[in-house]
Design an enzyme around this catalytic site. Structure first.
Site, PDB file in Angstrom:
ATOM      1  N   GLU A 172      18.003  34.610  17.415  1.00 18.98           N
ATOM      2  CA  GLU A 172      18.409  33.061  16.608  1.00 18.98           C
ATOM      3  C   GLU A 172      19.100  33.014  17.590  1.00 18.98           C
ATOM      4  OE1 GLU A 172      19.286  30.294  13.732  1.00 18.98           O
ATOM      5  OE2 GLU A 172      18.136  31.650  14.217  1.00 18.98           O
ATOM      6  N   GLU A 229       9.663  28.160  14.861  1.00 19.76           N
ATOM      7  CA  GLU A 229       9.885  27.023  16.428  1.00 19.76           C
ATOM      8  C   GLU A 229       8.755  27.175  17.503  1.00 19.76           C
ATOM      9  OE1 GLU A 229      13.019  26.296  13.254  1.00 19.76           O
ATOM     10  OE2 GLU A 229      12.887  27.820  14.190  1.00 19.76           O
ATOM     11  N   GLU A 283      18.780  18.739   3.601  1.00 17.36           N
ATOM     12  CA  GLU A 283      17.564  20.158   3.784  1.00 17.36           C
ATOM     13  C   GLU A 283      16.277  19.188   2.097  1.00 17.36           C
ATOM     14  OE1 GLU A 283      19.029  22.874   5.583  1.00 17.36           O
ATOM     15  OE2 GLU A 283      16.106  22.186   4.201  1.00 17.36           O
ATOM     16  N   ASP A 301      18.035  18.931  17.428  1.00 21.02           N
ATOM     17  CA  ASP A 301      16.656  19.179  17.277  1.00 21.02           C
ATOM     18  C   ASP A 301      16.430  17.821  16.718  1.00 21.02           C
ATOM     19  OD1 ASP A 301      17.774  19.809  15.033  1.00 21.02           O
ATOM     20  OD2 ASP A 301      16.660  21.912  14.934  1.00 21.02           O
TER      21      ASP A 301
END
Length: 629
Positions: free
Chosen positions: A498, A523, A258, A389
């Site tokens: 989600e 996304e 992050e 991902d």
């Protein structure tokens, strides 16, 4: 003395001590003096006393870096780095490199050339004189004008005369997204400035525990979005906060992933857009604080790094690192080397590639968990959504960012994509194409919202596939993106859950409340943007506009935007959180969707997984970071 009271005692000296007793006393005294003298060197804060007795010694390379990583800044006055890069032109102005005698200006939005007093102090505290070995990263000279001259398109596009189409629908849509960004920023500034994120219902700020004490995640995440939308005043507010209030002397435990994608990525892109040294310096300094995470037996970094101790977290034989986390460092770390001249950043991520190339992969698939201690997969769970991902995303983007010279990344990407097609790709009875999750050979027939980036990724990589596969990949990208749109269209709010499933006759819908929330994720609109740029099919702008309307209706509150807890309710409850990635990604991709293709042209830029634009290497040579693979 007691000895004088003993009968027959004859004093051996004026102090009443015999020779052996005198020797023992002197030995004790000398030991006491030695102990006191040594304390000058062992007790904390004794460096000034040491300098009274010890001659100066040569500074070992990198000590300042190590000190700062451990949370202890070097105790000395420092000077700003030499050779600052010239500032980029403000939006709407000419490139300074095209002028005679260009003047340096502060900020990409036309700020005055003076430096605020607090920033002058901050610059001295975060830079190291060039004469110090091991500190080349900050004093290193990056030729910003040369970099900008190699871009094939103006950063903000050709800026066509808007008076020619003053009432165009697409312009109105773009301006609406810009207004949403302005509202989100102003709400954050009013109620939570300096905090990591805004809580719009309670009108206060939220810090969280992902960033190790770092603050202002929303500020850093917003910089490039504010710049490209030409929100000049707001950009200057964000830049001033970074100069004056963004401090790195923190001591908590942070997520390596992050901090890298939000802070490092945001600072790097802000520098490449503006040329402002403050962004480059702080990006490098923060990057140095992340390096201890790589001190593992394999060099695969752990997910958590302690800024206080400079150590990495939870080092046990059974612990694991996550593929999407250690696999999403390559873009940023190559640019840290490019801007600092310090090869350590590039070496760290190249070692990750080396480990992944050697390890055996089940059916060519990359499981989500790897032990940084043993270098073995911990379990065979494969996902193109959460946990996996952005690893795949960074492979194809590393190839593109290298100017299409990183053959290793290209080969790894297409090999992985073939395995995904073979073992994970499915078509539902209703004709919807989706990428399932794989657990040791057993499929979970669901997709996460996070996996919806894959339509854009596959579209982005279609051009460089084998010729016979290009049309197939373009169609596959379109089909996956259509499926993700269906997850939005089949909800009451026209926002996606989600996660959504394909079983029991139900397709592209969540099956339980715990998967029915929407937290302002980007996304789906990310894939709309890539598919629009590749095809110019108007359906993607139509779908994007549906998202804008849904965000306005269900997520906009009096004091900012909030996620919702159930997309299948026409009156959903809010989660009271304006995610920083909403400003970094969701609104940026929507703005680009309604803009011309040369605004942050894909010929010049790749987006990290937080949508921060990083430049493609157009240099004639391989450069410091890129190399040839």
């Amino acid at each position: 003395m007691l000895m004088r009271k003993v009968p027959g005692f004859v004093p051996a000296s004026p102090w009443g001590l015999r020779l052996p007793q005198k020797f023992l006393f002197l030995l004790f005294l000398s030991g006491l003096v030695t102990l006191c003298f040594g304390a000058l060197f062992l007790l904390p804060h004794s460096s000034r006393l040491k300098r009274l007795f010890l001659a100066p010694r040569t500074q070992q390379p990198g000590l300042e870096v190590v000190a700062e990583i451990a949370g202890h800044a070097p105790a000395r006055e420092q000077e700003p780095p030499p050779n600052p890069a010239p500032a980029a032109p403000a939006p709407g102005e000419d490139d300074p490199s095209s002028r005679a005698s260009p003047r340096r200006r502060k900020g990409g939005c036309g700020a005055p050339a003076h430096r605020a007093p607090r920033e002058a102090t901050a610059a001295r505290g975060n830079s190291i004189p060039a004469s110090r070995p091991g500190d080349e990263g900050v004093s290193f000279h990056f030729d910003f004008n040369a970099f900008r001259s190699r871009l094939r398109h103006p950063v903000l596009g050709m800026r066509a005369d808007e008076s020619q189409e003053p009432q165009s629908r697409v312009r109105a849509q773009r301006e609406k997204v810009k207004e949403m960004m302005q509202f989100a920023w102003q709400s954050y500034k009013r109620y939570a400035m300096g905090k990591n994120e805004l809580r719009p219902l309670t009108k206060d700020g939220y810090e969280g525990n992902m960033f190790g004490g770092l603050s202002g995640a929303t500020v850093i995440d917003s910089l490039d979005t504010l710049y490209l939308m030409e929100l000049k005043e707001e950009f200057q507010e964000a830049k001033a906060w970074v100069e004056e209030s963004f401090h790195l002397n923190v001591s908590g435990e942070a997520s390596l992933f992050e901090v890298n994608i939000r802070y490092i990525g945001g600072l790097l892109s802000a520098f490449y857009l503006t040329g402002e040294e403050v962004f480059r310096i702080k990006a490098i300094r923060l990057g140095e604080k992340l390096l201890p995470a790589f001190n593992t037996p394999t060099g695969i970094p752990k997910g958590v790094v302690s800024f206080k101790s400079g150590s990495w977290g939870w080092a046990t034989a059974g612990s694991s690192s996550i593929l999407a986390e250690f696999g999403s460092l390559h873009l940023e770390f190559l640019h840290l080397t490019e801007l600092s001249g310090n090869q350590v950043f590039a070496e760290k991520v190249r070692n990750i590639r080396k480990v992944l190339r050697k390890i055996e992969k089940p059916f060519g698939l990359y499981p989500n968990f790897l032990s940084p201690v043993s270098g073995n997969w911990v379990q065979h769970h494969v996902s193109v959504g959460g946990l996996g991902d952005s690893f795949y995303e960074y492979l194809i983007k590393s190839w593109l960012m290298s100017g299409k010279t990183d053959m290793e990344a290209k080969n790894m990407y297409y090999e992985a994509l073939e395995a995904i097609e073979t073992y994970l790709l499915n078509v539902s009875p209703g004709g919807l194409t989706y990428i399932a999750e794989w657990r040791g050979g057993i499929l979970d027939h669901k997709m996460g919202h996070l996996a919806c980036f894959s339509g854009g990724m596959i579209a982005l990589g279609a051009e460089d596939a084998k010729e016979e596969k290009r049309a197939h990949y373009r169609e596959l990208a379109a089909q996956i993106t259509k499926t993700c749109h269906e997850s939005y269209a089949r909800s009451d709010t026209k926002l996606g859950p989600e996660a959504f499933w394909f079983n029991s006759g139900r397709e592209a819908v969540a099956t339980q409340l715990s998967e029915s929330y929407y937290i302002l994720r980007p996304e789906v609109v990310e894939s709309y943007m890539y598919l629009w740029r590749q095809t110019h099919n108007p359906i993607y702008r139509e779908w994007g506009w549906e998202v804008v309307l849904a965000l306005e209706k269900y997520c906009r509150t009096e004091a900012g935007f909030s996620g919702i807890q159930d997309v299948y309710s026409s009156t959903p409850s809010h989660d009271n959180k304006q995610q920083s990635f909403f400003l970094a990604e969701t609104l940026k991709y929507l703005y680009l969707l309604f803009s011309e293709d040369d605004l942050l042209s894909l010929e010049d830029w790749v987006f990290n997984t937080e949508a921060h634009p990083l430049p493609v290497n157009h240099s004639d040579s391989s450069g410091r970071a890129w190399g040839r693979h």
